[in-house]
Write a protein that holds these residues in place. Structure first.
Motif, mmCIF file in Angstrom:
data_model
loop_
_atom_site.group_PDB
_atom_site.id
_atom_site.type_symbol
_atom_site.label_atom_id
_atom_site.label_comp_id
_atom_site.label_asym_id
_atom_site.label_seq_id
_atom_site.Cartn_x
_atom_site.Cartn_y
_atom_site.Cartn_z
ATOM 1 N N ILE A 169 -9.494 30.101 -27.014
ATOM 2 C CA ILE A 169 -8.248 29.669 -26.354
ATOM 3 C C ILE A 169 -7.126 29.533 -27.388
ATOM 4 N N TYR A 170 -7.468 29.007 -28.542
ATOM 5 C CA TYR A 170 -6.450 28.877 -29.585
ATOM 6 C C TYR A 170 -5.905 30.253 -29.982
ATOM 7 N N GLN A 171 -6.835 31.184 -30.245
ATOM 8 C CA GLN A 171 -6.412 32.546 -30.632
ATOM 9 C C GLN A 171 -5.522 33.183 -29.571
ATOM 10 N N ASP A 172 -5.987 33.106 -28.318
ATOM 11 C CA ASP A 172 -5.312 33.843 -27.242
ATOM 12 C C ASP A 172 -4.012 33.178 -26.793
ATOM 13 N N GLN A 173 -4.049 31.848 -26.637
ATOM 14 C CA GLN A 173 -2.921 31.198 -25.970
ATOM 15 C C GLN A 173 -2.042 30.364 -26.883
ATOM 16 N N THR A 174 -2.613 29.788 -27.931
ATOM 17 C CA THR A 174 -1.820 28.854 -28.737
ATOM 18 C C THR A 174 -1.228 29.518 -29.977
ATOM 19 N N SER A 175 -2.013 30.302 -30.700
ATOM 20 C CA SER A 175 -1.475 30.850 -31.955
ATOM 21 C C SER A 175 -0.229 31.737 -31.750
ATOM 22 N N PRO A 176 -0.068 32.435 -30.591
ATOM 23 C CA PRO A 176 1.177 33.199 -30.409
ATOM 24 C C PRO A 176 2.450 32.342 -30.433
ATOM 25 N N LEU A 177 2.295 31.035 -30.248
ATOM 26 C CA LEU A 177 3.470 30.163 -30.270
ATOM 27 C C LEU A 177 4.175 30.175 -31.612
ATOM 28 N N LEU A 178 3.429 30.486 -32.657
ATOM 29 C CA LEU A 178 4.033 30.513 -33.984
ATOM 30 C C LEU A 178 5.145 31.549 -34.053
ATOM 31 N N ILE A 179 4.906 32.677 -33.423
ATOM 32 C CA ILE A 179 5.924 33.737 -33.404
ATOM 33 C C ILE A 179 7.149 33.255 -32.628
ATOM 34 N N TYR A 180 6.853 32.572 -31.544
ATOM 35 C CA TYR A 180 7.929 32.015 -30.722
ATOM 36 C C TYR A 180 8.833 31.092 -31.557
ATOM 37 N N TYR A 181 8.211 30.203 -32.347
ATOM 38 C CA TYR A 181 9.001 29.267 -33.138
ATOM 39 C C TYR A 181 9.661 29.945 -34.334
ATOM 40 N N LYS A 182 9.005 30.961 -34.894
ATOM 41 C CA LYS A 182 9.633 31.706 -35.995
ATOM 42 C C LYS A 182 10.902 32.374 -35.498
ATOM 43 N N ASP A 183 10.812 32.965 -34.305
ATOM 44 C CA ASP A 183 11.985 33.620 -33.718
ATOM 45 C C ASP A 183 13.133 32.645 -33.493
ATOM 46 N N LYS A 184 12.788 31.404 -33.256
ATOM 47 C CA LYS A 184 13.820 30.385 -33.030
ATOM 48 C C LYS A 184 14.293 29.743 -34.331
ATOM 49 N N ASN A 185 13.770 30.256 -35.453
ATOM 50 C CA ASN A 185 14.146 29.739 -36.767
ATOM 51 C C ASN A 185 13.848 28.263 -36.989
ATOM 52 N N VAL A 186 12.800 27.776 -36.370
ATOM 53 C CA VAL A 186 12.369 26.409 -36.660
ATOM 54 C C VAL A 186 11.687 26.427 -38.033
ATOM 55 N N PRO A 187 12.069 25.506 -38.944
ATOM 56 C CA PRO A 187 11.400 25.484 -40.247
ATOM 57 C C PRO A 187 9.885 25.243 -40.094
ATOM 58 N N ILE A 188 9.098 25.960 -40.879
ATOM 59 C CA ILE A 188 7.648 25.794 -40.815
ATOM 60 C C ILE A 188 7.132 25.407 -42.205
ATOM 61 N N ILE A 189 6.428 24.304 -42.285
ATOM 62 C CA ILE A 189 5.779 23.919 -43.542
ATOM 63 C C ILE A 189 4.305 24.268 -43.394
ATOM 64 N N THR A 190 3.810 25.117 -44.278
ATOM 65 C CA THR A 190 2.423 25.561 -44.157
ATOM 66 C C THR A 190 1.549 24.891 -45.199
ATOM 67 N N SER A 191 0.417 24.380 -44.746
ATOM 68 C CA SER A 191 -0.548 23.806 -45.668
ATOM 69 C C SER A 191 -1.819 24.637 -45.559
ATOM 70 N N LYS A 192 -2.215 25.217 -46.666
ATOM 71 C CA LYS A 192 -3.315 26.160 -46.629
ATOM 72 C C LYS A 192 -4.587 25.533 -47.200
ATOM 73 N N THR A 193 -5.652 25.611 -46.441
ATOM 74 C CA THR A 193 -6.950 25.121 -46.911
ATOM 75 C C THR A 193 -7.817 26.317 -47.257
ATOM 76 N N THR A 194 -8.451 26.292 -48.432
ATOM 77 C CA THR A 194 -9.248 27.449 -48.829
ATOM 78 C C THR A 194 -10.710 27.095 -49.087
ATOM 79 N N ALA A 195 -11.010 25.790 -49.146
ATOM 80 C CA ALA A 195 -12.402 25.394 -49.381
ATOM 81 C C ALA A 195 -12.804 24.345 -48.360
ATOM 82 N N VAL A 196 -14.078 24.355 -48.018
ATOM 83 C CA VAL A 196 -14.542 23.500 -46.927
ATOM 84 C C VAL A 196 -14.473 22.010 -47.281
ATOM 85 N N ASP A 197 -14.522 21.708 -48.572
ATOM 86 C CA ASP A 197 -14.542 20.296 -48.978
ATOM 87 C C ASP A 197 -13.218 19.852 -49.601
#
Ligand code: ADP
Ligand code: ZN
Length: 217
Positions: A169-197
Motif C-alpha cells: 500500500i505504501y509503494q502503490d498509494q503513499t510514495s507517489p505523494l512525494l512527487i506531488y509535494y516536489k511539484d508544489k516545491n514544498v521543502p523536503i528534509i531527507t534522513s537516510k538510514t543505511t544500517a539496521v542498527d
C-alpha cells in the motif's frame, strides 16, 4: 513548524516524531496511534476502523479526514505540528491542502530490507506509544517502557503477511505523494538510514540542523 513526517511503515516516523516533540515542543498527530487507542477502547470509531487497522488496509478517507480535523481543531493557535500517518493517499493530500498550511516534509528514507527486519522485532508501549525494538533499540528492562514503566506489546499488524500488505500500500498509494509535494516545491528534509542498527539520535540531530537552516526550529 507545520510538518508531515513521511516514510514507509517501520521507517521510524513515530520514533522521530516523539524525539522532535521532546526537543521542539511541537504537537504530534499520529493517525495510527489514534486508531489503535480507539480500537483498544472499543469506541464507536474503534469498531469502525478495527478490521482495516488489523489487516493493514487503509481506513476509508471520510473517517480519517474527520478524525484529523477533530485533532487539528484541538491544537492551540500558532503551535508547531507534525502529522504522522497523514496523508497516505492523493485524495488525503488534496483534502489536507485546504486545512493545513505545510512548511516542510520530513522524509525518512529506509531500504525495504531494513524495514522488514525492524517491523518484526518492534515493540510499543501500551501507555505512551514509545517505540522500541527488541533487537536494535532495546528498553533498559525487557518488556518495560523506559519512560513510563508501561508494558510493551507487539502490534497485531506487525506480522509477516500484514507487513507485506502495508508495504505494498505504501509503494502503490503513499510514495507517489512525494512527487506531488516536489511539484508544489514544498521543502523536503531527507534522513537516510543505511544500517539496521543506526540509532535515531544522530539522524534526529541532523534533521534539527536542517530545520534550523529553514528557520523552522
Ligand atoms: P505504519 O507503521 O504502517 O506507518 P501507522 O501506525 O501509521 O502504521 O498506521 C496503522 C494503520 O492505521 C494503517 O495500517 C491503517 O490501517 C490505519 N491508518 C493510519 N493512518 C491512515 C490514513 N491516513 N489513511 C488510512 N488509514 C490509516
Ligand atoms: Zn511508555
Amino acid at each position: 513548524m507545520r510538518a508531515i513526517i513521511f516514510g514507509a511503515p517501520g521507517a521510524g516516523k513515530g520514533t522521530y516524531s516523539t524525539r522532535l516533540k521532546a526537543k521542539l515542543g511541537v504537537e504530534v498527530i499520529a493517525m495510527g496511534d489514534i486508531f489503535r487507542a480507539q480500537v483498544k477502547e472499543n469506541s464507536e470509531l474503534g469498531k469502525k476502523v478495527k478490521s482495516y487497522v488489523e489487516k493493514g488496509a487503509l481506513v476509508p478517507d471520510e473517517i480519517v479526514v474527520e478524525v484529523l480535523k477533530q485533532h487539528l481543531a484541538r491544537i492551540p493557535q500558532g503551535a508547531g505540528v507534525i502529522l504522522d500517518g497523514f496523508p497516505r493517499t492523493l485524495e488525503q493530500a488534496k483534502t489536507l491542502e485546504a486545512i493545513f498550511e505545510l512548511d516542510v516534509i520530513l522524509l525518512l528514507d529506509v531500504p525495504d530490507w531494513i524495514i522488514i527486519e525492524r517491523l518484526s522485532s518492534r515493540r510499543i508501549c501500551k501507555n505512551c506509544s514509545t517505540v522500541y525494538n527488541i533487537r536494535f533499540l532495546k528498553p533498559k528492562v525487557e518488556g518495560i517502557c523506559d519512560k513510563c514503566g508501561g508494558e510493551l506489546y507487539q502490534r497485531s499488524d506487525d506480522s509477516q503477511d500484514v507487513i507485506k500488505n502495508r508495504l505494498k500500500i505504501y509503494q502503490d498509494q503513499t510514495s507517489p505523494l512525494l512527487i506531488y509535494y516536489k511539484d508544489k516545491n514544498v521543502p523536503i528534509i531527507t534522513s537516510k538510514t543505511t544500517a539496521v542498527d543506526t540509532p535515531p539520535e544522530p539522524l534526529v540531530k541532523q534533521m534539527l540542523e536542517e530545520l534550523k537552516k529553514l528557520k523552522l526550529a
